[in-house]
Each structure stands twice: as C-alpha cells, then as structure tokens.
Write an enzyme that holds these catalytic residues in place. Structure first.
Site, PDB file in Angstrom:
ATOM      1  CB  ILE A  43       5.804  12.498  21.008  1.00 28.39           C
ATOM      2  CG1 ILE A  43       6.991  11.720  21.536  1.00 28.39           C
ATOM      3  CG2 ILE A  43       6.072  13.030  19.611  1.00 28.39           C
ATOM      4  CD1 ILE A  43       7.229  10.403  20.825  1.00 28.39           C
TER       5      ILE A  43
ATOM      6  CD  GLN B 249      -4.294  15.789   8.756  1.00 26.07           C
ATOM      7  OE1 GLN B 249      -4.967  16.301   7.867  1.00 26.07           O
ATOM      8  NE2 GLN B 249      -4.670  14.710   9.409  1.00 26.07           N
TER       9      GLN B 249
ATOM     10  CG  HIS C 294      -4.310  14.862  15.296  1.00 25.05           C
ATOM     11  ND1 HIS C 294      -4.043  14.334  14.066  1.00 25.05           N
ATOM     12  CD2 HIS C 294      -3.495  15.929  15.446  1.00 25.05           C
ATOM     13  CE1 HIS C 294      -3.089  15.048  13.480  1.00 25.05           C
ATOM     14  NE2 HIS C 294      -2.745  16.045  14.293  1.00 25.05           N
TER      15      HIS C 294
ATOM     16  CG  HIS D  44      -2.948  19.757  17.927  1.00 25.02           C
ATOM     17  ND1 HIS D  44      -1.653  19.329  18.153  1.00 25.02           N
ATOM     18  CD2 HIS D  44      -3.197  19.514  16.607  1.00 25.02           C
ATOM     19  CE1 HIS D  44      -1.142  18.865  17.022  1.00 25.02           C
ATOM     20  NE2 HIS D  44      -2.046  18.963  16.070  1.00 25.02           N
TER      21      HIS D  44
HETATM   22  P1  AMP Z   1      -0.386  17.671  12.914  1.00 21.71           P
HETATM   23  O1  AMP Z   1      -0.634  16.475  12.038  1.00 21.71           O
HETATM   24  O2  AMP Z   1       0.418  18.731  12.207  1.00 21.71           O
HETATM   25  O3  AMP Z   1      -1.642  18.252  13.503  1.00 21.71           O
HETATM   26  O4  AMP Z   1       0.520  17.257  14.140  1.00 21.71           O
HETATM   27  C1  AMP Z   1       0.754  15.931  14.510  1.00 21.71           C
HETATM   28  C2  AMP Z   1       1.197  15.936  15.954  1.00 21.71           C
HETATM   29  O5  AMP Z   1       1.406  14.595  16.352  1.00 21.71           O
HETATM   30  C3  AMP Z   1       2.500  16.695  16.240  1.00 21.71           C
HETATM   31  O6  AMP Z   1       2.252  17.685  17.241  1.00 21.71           O
HETATM   32  C4  AMP Z   1       3.449  15.598  16.732  1.00 21.71           C
HETATM   33  O7  AMP Z   1       4.330  16.050  17.737  1.00 21.71           O
HETATM   34  C5  AMP Z   1       2.497  14.549  17.249  1.00 21.71           C
HETATM   35  N1  AMP Z   1       2.998  13.181  17.233  1.00 21.71           N
HETATM   36  C6  AMP Z   1       3.576  12.519  16.202  1.00 21.71           C
HETATM   37  N2  AMP Z   1       3.909  11.266  16.544  1.00 21.71           N
HETATM   38  C7  AMP Z   1       3.501  11.105  17.837  1.00 21.71           C
HETATM   39  C8  AMP Z   1       3.566  10.025  18.765  1.00 21.71           C
HETATM   40  N3  AMP Z   1       4.101   8.834  18.446  1.00 21.71           N
HETATM   41  N4  AMP Z   1       3.067  10.220  20.003  1.00 21.71           N
HETATM   42  C9  AMP Z   1       2.536  11.408  20.347  1.00 21.71           C
HETATM   43  N5  AMP Z   1       2.446  12.464  19.512  1.00 21.71           N
HETATM   44  C10 AMP Z   1       2.929  12.319  18.279  1.00 21.71           C
END
Ligand code: AMP
Ligand code: ZN
Length: 111
Positions: free
Chosen positions: A35, A97, A103, A105
C-alpha cells in the site's frame, strides 16, 4: 499454532475481508501490491496460514517457504523485473518488522 489470527490485517487480506490489489493467489499463498510502495513494483507474498515471522518457522514449513519464494520469483518476472530485483523479509521488532504475518517483499524497477 492458529491457522488465522482474527486481528491480523494480512489474514484479513488473505480472506478477502479487507481490500488489497491482488497479484496472485493459490491454496497456500496470496500476493498483493504494498500500500506504500518503496519501488515502482513492490509486492508482498504471504502464506495463507498465519505465521507471525521467521522466528516461528519450523523445519516442516520448508516446502511452504520454498513455494513463497518460487511465487515471488515468478511474479517478479511477470511484473517485468527481468534484470533483477530485491527481496526482503523483516523479522521481529529488532528486524524492523511492522506487520506480524510473515511476508516477502519484492521490490524493483521494470525493464
Ligand atoms: P514490514 O512488516 O516492516 O516488513 O512491512 C510491512 C509492509 O506492509 C509495509 O511495507 C506496509 O506498507 C505494508 N502494508 C501494511 N498494511 C498494508 C495493507 N493494508 N495493504 C498492503 N500493504 C500493507
Ligand atoms: Zn495473519
């Protein structure tokens, strides 16, 4: 271990309960566009099963983890990242995180 976490935003995306721009889904995983993209292509590949992070992964999860990586590679190719791209898995608070559902990336610039 629970199959899904009712409070987890990525479990809700996998279930279709909150919207996301899906790129792929199958019985084991879902992929969608981040997002807040940090690159022209920024996808997230997640297991359907709620695994909080790599901190919780066990040997029996190896086939699932392999599948996630293979899906990431195929999606990167399909999104034009043919010259290469970055993959990243942030693990735990100390690993930066923010969303505690595993997840991968996939970040890159289409050719
Ligand atoms: P991280 O946990 O640091 O690896 O990153 C979590 C990722 O999830 C970030 O890049 C956010 O921009 C992304 N994110 C959070 N909520 C959403 C959502 N509803 N839809 C898509 N991406 C999301
Ligand atoms: Zn979850």
């Amino acid at each position: 271990m629970h199959h899904t976490d009712p409070h987890c935003i990525f479990c809700k995306i996998a279930a279709g309960d909150i919207p996301a721009t899906l790129a792929y889904q199958d019985d084991q995983c879902v992929a969608f566009h981040d997002i807040h993209p940090k690159a022209p292509v920024h996808l997230l590949v997640i297991p359907r099963r709620h695994i909080a992070s790599l901190l919780e992964v066990e040997a029996a999860d190896a086939p699932l983890l392999g599948h996630l990586l293979a899906v990431a590679a195929r999606l990167a190719r399909e999104h034009g990242l043919t010259a290469g791209y970055k993959t990243q898995i942030n693990t735990g608070h100390a690993g930066g995180q923010e969303v505690f559902h595993l997840h991968i990336h996939v970040l890159g610039q289409p050719q």
